[in-house]
Design an enzyme around this catalytic site. Structure first.
Site, PDB file in Angstrom:
ATOM      1  CB  ILE A  62      29.286  -3.438  16.652  1.00 37.66           C
ATOM      2  CG1 ILE A  62      29.529  -4.792  16.006  1.00 37.66           C
ATOM      3  CG2 ILE A  62      30.379  -2.469  16.253  1.00 37.66           C
ATOM      4  CD1 ILE A  62      29.592  -4.726  14.507  1.00 37.66           C
TER       5      ILE A  62
ATOM      6  CB  SER B 294      50.544   6.158  11.761  1.00 38.81           C
ATOM      7  OG  SER B 294      50.839   5.126  12.622  1.00 38.81           O
TER       8      SER B 294
ATOM      9  CB  CYS C 201      51.566   9.752  15.400  1.00 34.77           C
ATOM     10  SG  CYS C 201      50.942  10.492  13.880  1.00 34.77           S
TER      11      CYS C 201
ATOM     12  CB  SER D 229      47.273   9.440   5.422  1.00 28.22           C
ATOM     13  OG  SER D 229      48.033  10.438   4.798  1.00 28.22           O
TER      14      SER D 229
ATOM     15  CG  ASP E 299      26.099   1.893  18.910  1.00 25.15           C
ATOM     16  OD1 ASP E 299      27.004   1.117  18.599  1.00 25.15           O
ATOM     17  OD2 ASP E 299      24.901   1.669  18.690  1.00 25.15           O
TER      18      ASP E 299
ATOM     19  CG  ASP F 105      24.675  -3.132  13.339  1.00 27.43           C
ATOM     20  OD1 ASP F 105      24.030  -3.210  12.288  1.00 27.43           O
ATOM     21  OD2 ASP F 105      25.779  -2.552  13.443  1.00 27.43           O
TER      22      ASP F 105
ATOM     23  CG  HIS G 239      45.240  13.706  14.769  1.00 27.70           C
ATOM     24  ND1 HIS G 239      46.118  13.610  13.718  1.00 27.70           N
ATOM     25  CD2 HIS G 239      44.119  14.265  14.267  1.00 27.70           C
ATOM     26  CE1 HIS G 239      45.548  14.071  12.623  1.00 27.70           C
ATOM     27  NE2 HIS G 239      44.330  14.484  12.924  1.00 27.70           N
TER      28      HIS G 239
ATOM     29  CD  GLU H 186      21.477  -0.487  13.962  1.00 24.62           C
ATOM     30  OE1 GLU H 186      21.719  -0.654  15.170  1.00 24.62           O
ATOM     31  OE2 GLU H 186      20.654  -1.154  13.330  1.00 24.62           O
TER      32      GLU H 186
END
Lengths: 341, 635
Positions: free
Chosen positions: A31, A181, A155, A183, A69, A28, A113, A67
């Site tokens: 990241i 793109s 997209c 879903s 951030d 973590d 988006h 976690e």
């Protein structure tokens, strides 16, 4: 927050990649996770503290030790670019910084988006492909990365990596310019689509990767062909110096810590001197410490008002007095001055 | 000492019985006989013939703490030669509520005999106390720190008073040491560091939502000087609490979430509740009864109320497995005491609900002005876990409970008015005591964009004006400081007091709006602090072996107890502009400029020329030949 429940799939996308990356060994502290909406503890979530990526609630990608951030309003274009370039205020804690150097491989995954040349943040601002390219150039010049893999699932995602010009960048996108793109599957209990197609198949591919796997980037480029994804995923490797076939997936997605086993024994230093003397030492004053009265009514009633610091008079007051004085001396003449002083 | 104890009505008595009395109902009567004989601690300890085995007899006033301290001393001396000793206790209190819901309160306390702020002695050896918090305390010279994250609102009228109250969202209040020269700078850095530790957006706390209360929030720990310049208070009512806040909170515990009571904390169940609040309280307290030296206390509390219908499926039956989807298998090995208390005051003969497994240990405590009886399960004893090595508490309701005792103090707040221009904030405080009046301190912190008109402030009780004996008002400064209003009001008995103040809504600059401005803007909860008359005498001296839930707030006098009630936060709509207007304006302006200026420019500078049509191909060829010949061209 509460309005964008249908963006559940973006959070699920990000958390799936987060989960894969953690599973393959990245801790973590390495990241930086930014989630713009709170889906797990949203009041519309029928199962709180969970975010599912498969319908019928098979896999909870939120987990028990996540976690985050940056969350909520903190996810802005400015904060994102600051994290990338490292220009954060000095009081920012370590978990919110990208502490990378010139030997770090960085993986950046963006979803949301988007359109031709931009990605939306919080439905009120956008990041353009030019800004992103410039940010990566700043990172290159400050030696903040060795190699960078950029994955985007929106997209017209390929437009976001069109403008890159820094070396050692590889980019993948879920759709070409002009394509959307899509879903993946809705879940009827939760009521929204749970994942995007590209990330769903990416997750499936990553589930088969383990820390010692030899899968390389060419396999990653083949994830989600048009038959599965409906959109055409794209990739860009011209700025990358190595051959993509020789780049392991785990270079970016995982990390193997080097462990050195030793059979030597190390002697810890002998007993430290006691820091505090226990009661019994003669020089301890027996001042009786007491707790403060929580609501001292008598004291409060007789509390004197705080002495405010003296501030010099405001500009307005000064101007007013100057005007008054000027008018006075104008009417009565300057020769009266000596009578006053 | 013995006489002193006689004089005080014993408020913390552990009634024990030998194994010959299995049913818990009988133990009450027997205990009353027993306590008449028991007088002082030493008698119990040395008198081996009083009760059966040494293990069974544990009086709360006995030297549990001393025994454990000597254990932990030897233990710590073996492992860590440093004399800084720390001690960890954990407990879980389960209180069934009248509506069928159940209230579970975890408290974890780490006591550490050290002084962070002692000159020249840098603390570098941490055992049970988490290092991240220790470093925060020493770096920012913090004397007391209280932070809480809450999801949901505590319904006082249905659930009674909580052990540790907290407002919805995040709340942080800190007392700094008087050696600090720049309190605001320390405060800003402290909020940033805490936001990294707890994964919360505490960095949004800045001067626009921080206040310096002048009379509320006195320190809960030791100390004599209370200069309010060193106090800072801020709330973020909008802060969301989720697993990412629970994870670092659990990491601060010595056993983590691997052993002890913390294994019950599974986020999927904890957040599927009506109320969830986790808090960290750090303060200096008396190390022993003589109070000659200080020790640091870190309390981590987690309060959760499970709803009967969402998690209980409507059946009035609760068990640890149903609440937390886990059972207990062992106590935390680092804990000196690990106990589970179940409130059975309303169930003296077992006619309301049935509790299993049965326990011979009973306890009494005076908490929140009332004497409550508890069944105690001691997790450090192996018998508690039975043969299956797992402890699952089961409460099964048998009858219907009557009406709940009305809480003595209750407060509500709402916004009145219509439109987006003005409004009125009403705060209503109820005093439900039949004949006693008591004072309350109301603290309101209103953001600057609700401009309060203090000349319209009215306080009425029983439809008559009630003048507060102390008012402190600090007006807001646009974009710098919020309003702070503190008032000490005497509430007449059995009455409703209403405080109203009118306000006007400000128009923010368009960059200051949040991405979703139509949701509204939050105003933090009001805080009502009061000394409520207590029904039974409270205990004024702290002992180490009191259960944790009854020893949080220091008690100065016996006849009243201190309580803090939070009202609801308000959600106020501010007039929002149309955010598409800049785009519209640019389009319109550009169009007007292009059309207007363009036409004007054309009018002035355009000239017309006669344009001859181009000649056909044959004529062009002919002209070409004529040019070569030098003959005049055709037109």
């Amino acid at each position: 927050f509460l309005e964008f429940w249908f963006n559940y799939r973006h959070v699920a996308n990000t958390l799936s990649v987060y989960r894969s990356v953690k599973r393959l060994g990245i801790p973590d502290s390495h990241i930086v996770l930014m989630l713009a909406d709170d889906m797990a503890c949203n009041y519309r979530n029928p199962k709180p503290a969970t975010v599912f990526s498969h319908k019928n609630m098979e896999l909870n990608v939120y987990g028990d030790d996540v976690e985050v951030d940056y969350r909520g309003y903190e996810v802005t274009v400015e904060n994102f670019l600051r994290v990338l370039t490292g220009r954060l205020p000095p009081s920012t804690p370590r978990s919110k910084r990208l502490l990378s150097d010139d030997r770090s491989n960085i993986l950046i995954y963006l979803t949301g988006h988007g359109g031709n040349g931009f990605l939306k943040f919080q439905d009120s601002e956008e990041i353009s492909n030019m800004e992103l390219a410039d940010a990566f150039e700043q990172m290159w010049q400050k030696r903040r990365y060795n190699e960078l893999l950029f994955i985007i699932d929106t997209c017209q995602g390929a437009s976001m990596y069109e403008r890159f010009y820094s070396p050692n960048l590889m980019a993948l996108a879920s759709s070409q310019v002009g394509e959307d793109s899509l879903s993946h599957q809705p879940d009827l209990a939760i009521g929204v689509h749970l994942m995007d197609k590209y990330t769903f198949y990416l997750l499936e591919f990553l589930e088969e990767v383990h820390p010692a796997s030899q899968a390389n980037m060419n396999d990653l480029f083949k994830v989600c062909p048009q038959s599965q994804c409906v959109s055409t995923p794209g990739h860009r490797t011209d700025l990358f110096q190595r051959n993509p076939g020789s780049v392991l997936i785990t270079d970016f997605f995982g990390s193997v810590r080097k462990v050195e086993i030793t059979k030597d024994t190390i002697n810890l230093t002998s007993s430290l001197k006691p820091l505090i003397q226990r009661s019994g030492s003669g020089d301890m004053q027996i001042e009786s410490l007491t707790y403060v009265d929580q609501l001292p009514v008598a004291e409060i009633i007789h509390q004197k008002p705080k002495q405010k610091d003296w501030h010099p008079p405001d500009g307005f007051i000064l101007g007013l007095w100057t005007l008054i004085l000027l008018v006075f001396f104008q009417t009565y003449g300057i020769k009266h001055l000596k009578h006053i002083f | 000492m013995a006489a002193h104890r006689c004089g005080l009505s014993l408020v913390c008595i552990l009634i024990f019985s030998s194994l010959a009395h299995p049913s818990s109902c009988d133990t009450l009567e027997k205990a009353n006989d027993n306590t008449a004989e028991k007088r002082s601690i030493s008698e119990v300890n040395t008198d081996g013939s009083v009760a059966g085995e040494a293990l069974n007899e544990r009086q709360w006033q006995s030297t549990d703490a001393e025994v454990d301290r000597s254990d932990s001393t030897t233990h710590s001396e073996a492992l860590t030669p440093a004399a800084a000793r720390d001690e960890f206790q954990e407990e879980l209190v389960i209180r069934p509520l009248h509506s069928g819901d159940i209230y579970a309160s975890f408290q974890f306390r780490t006591l550490w005999d050290t002084d962070f702020l002692q000159e020249g002695q840098k603390v570098s050896h941490y055992r049970l106390f988490p290092k991240s918090l220790g470093q925060v305390l020493s770096k920012f010279s913090v004397r007391e720190l209280h932070i809480s994250f809450t999801q949901g609102f505590w319904r006082t009228m249905q659930w009674g008073q909580p052990f540790i109250p907290s407002p919805p969202g995040a709340e942080l209040w800190v007392w700094f040491h008087d050696t600090v020269s720049d309190v605001d700078g320390n405060w800003k850095e402290l909020t940033n560091v805490l936001s990294g530790i707890f994964c919360a957006s505490l960095n949004f706390i800045d001067l626009t939502n921080t206040v310096q209360p002048s009379a509320s929030f006195k320190p809960l720990g030791l100390g004599n000087a209370t200069d309010h310049r060193f106090l800072r208070y801020a709330t973020l009512p909008r802060e969301i609490v989720c697993t990412e806040n629970l994870t670092p909170w659990k990491k601060l515990l010595p056993c983590g979430s691997k052993a002890g009571l913390a294994v019950l904390m599974k986020s999927e169940k904890l957040f599927h509740s009506s109320f969830h609040s986790q808090a960290v309280h750090i303060r200096p307290i008396c190390q022993d009864e003589q109070c000659s030296s200080k020790a640091w206390e870190l309390r981590q509390t987690l309060n959760v109320v499970f709803d009967l219908h969402t998690s209980g499926q409507g059946k009035k039956e609760w068990s640890l497995f149903k609440m937390f989807s886990r059972t207990l298998t062992e106590a935390c090995p680092l804990a000196s005491s690990s106990k589970v208390y179940v409130d059975i005051t309303d169930n003296p003969e077992g006619e309301l609900f049935e509790l299993s497994p049965a326990t011979p240990l009973l306890g009494q405590a005076v908490v929140l002005g009332d004497r409550r009886t508890y069944s105690v399960y001691d997790l450090s004893r192996a018998e508690t876990f039975g043969q299956l090595r797992s402890f699952n508490l089961l409460l099964r309701w048998k009858g219907d409970s009557g009406d709940m005792l009305r809480p003595l103090l209750h407060a509500e707040r709402y916004v009145a008015g219509f439109g987006l221009q003005t409004g009125e904030i009403h705060t209503v405080i109820y005093n439900n005591h039949p004949y006693r009046a008591f004072p309350v301190l109301l603290m309101d912190s209103v953001p600057w964009y609700l401009q309060l008109y203090i000349h319209t402030l009215t306080v009425t009780s029983k439809s008559r004006d009630n003048k507060p004996s102390y008012i402190h008002y600090q007006p807001a400064k646009d974009r710098h400081r919020p309003h702070l209003l503190e008032m000490l009001i005497q509430l007449p008995p059995h009455s409703m007091t209403e405080v109203t103040v009118q306000f006007e809504r400000a128009l923010l600059k368009w960059t200051e709006y949040t991405p979703d401005p139509n949701h509204g803007f939050y105003v933090g909860s009001s805080v009502v602090s009061a000394l409520v008359p207590s029904m039974v005498a409270m205990r004024t001296n702290f002992t180490q072996d009191q259960p944790l839930f009854s020893s949080f707030v220091p008690v100065k006098e016996e006849s009243s107890y201190f309580v803090r009630v939070y009202t609801e936060p308000l959600l106020v709509n501010l007039p929002t502009p149309d955010f598409s207007m800049p785009y519209n304006v640019i389009c319109l302006t550009c169009t007007v400029v292009a059309v207007g200026y363009g036409s004007f420019y054309n009018l002035l500078t355009r000239t017309f020329q006669v344009d001859e049509p181009s000649p056909p191909l044959s004529k062009r060829l002919a002209n070409l030949i004529r040019r070569m010949r030098g003959v005049p061209l055709l037109t």
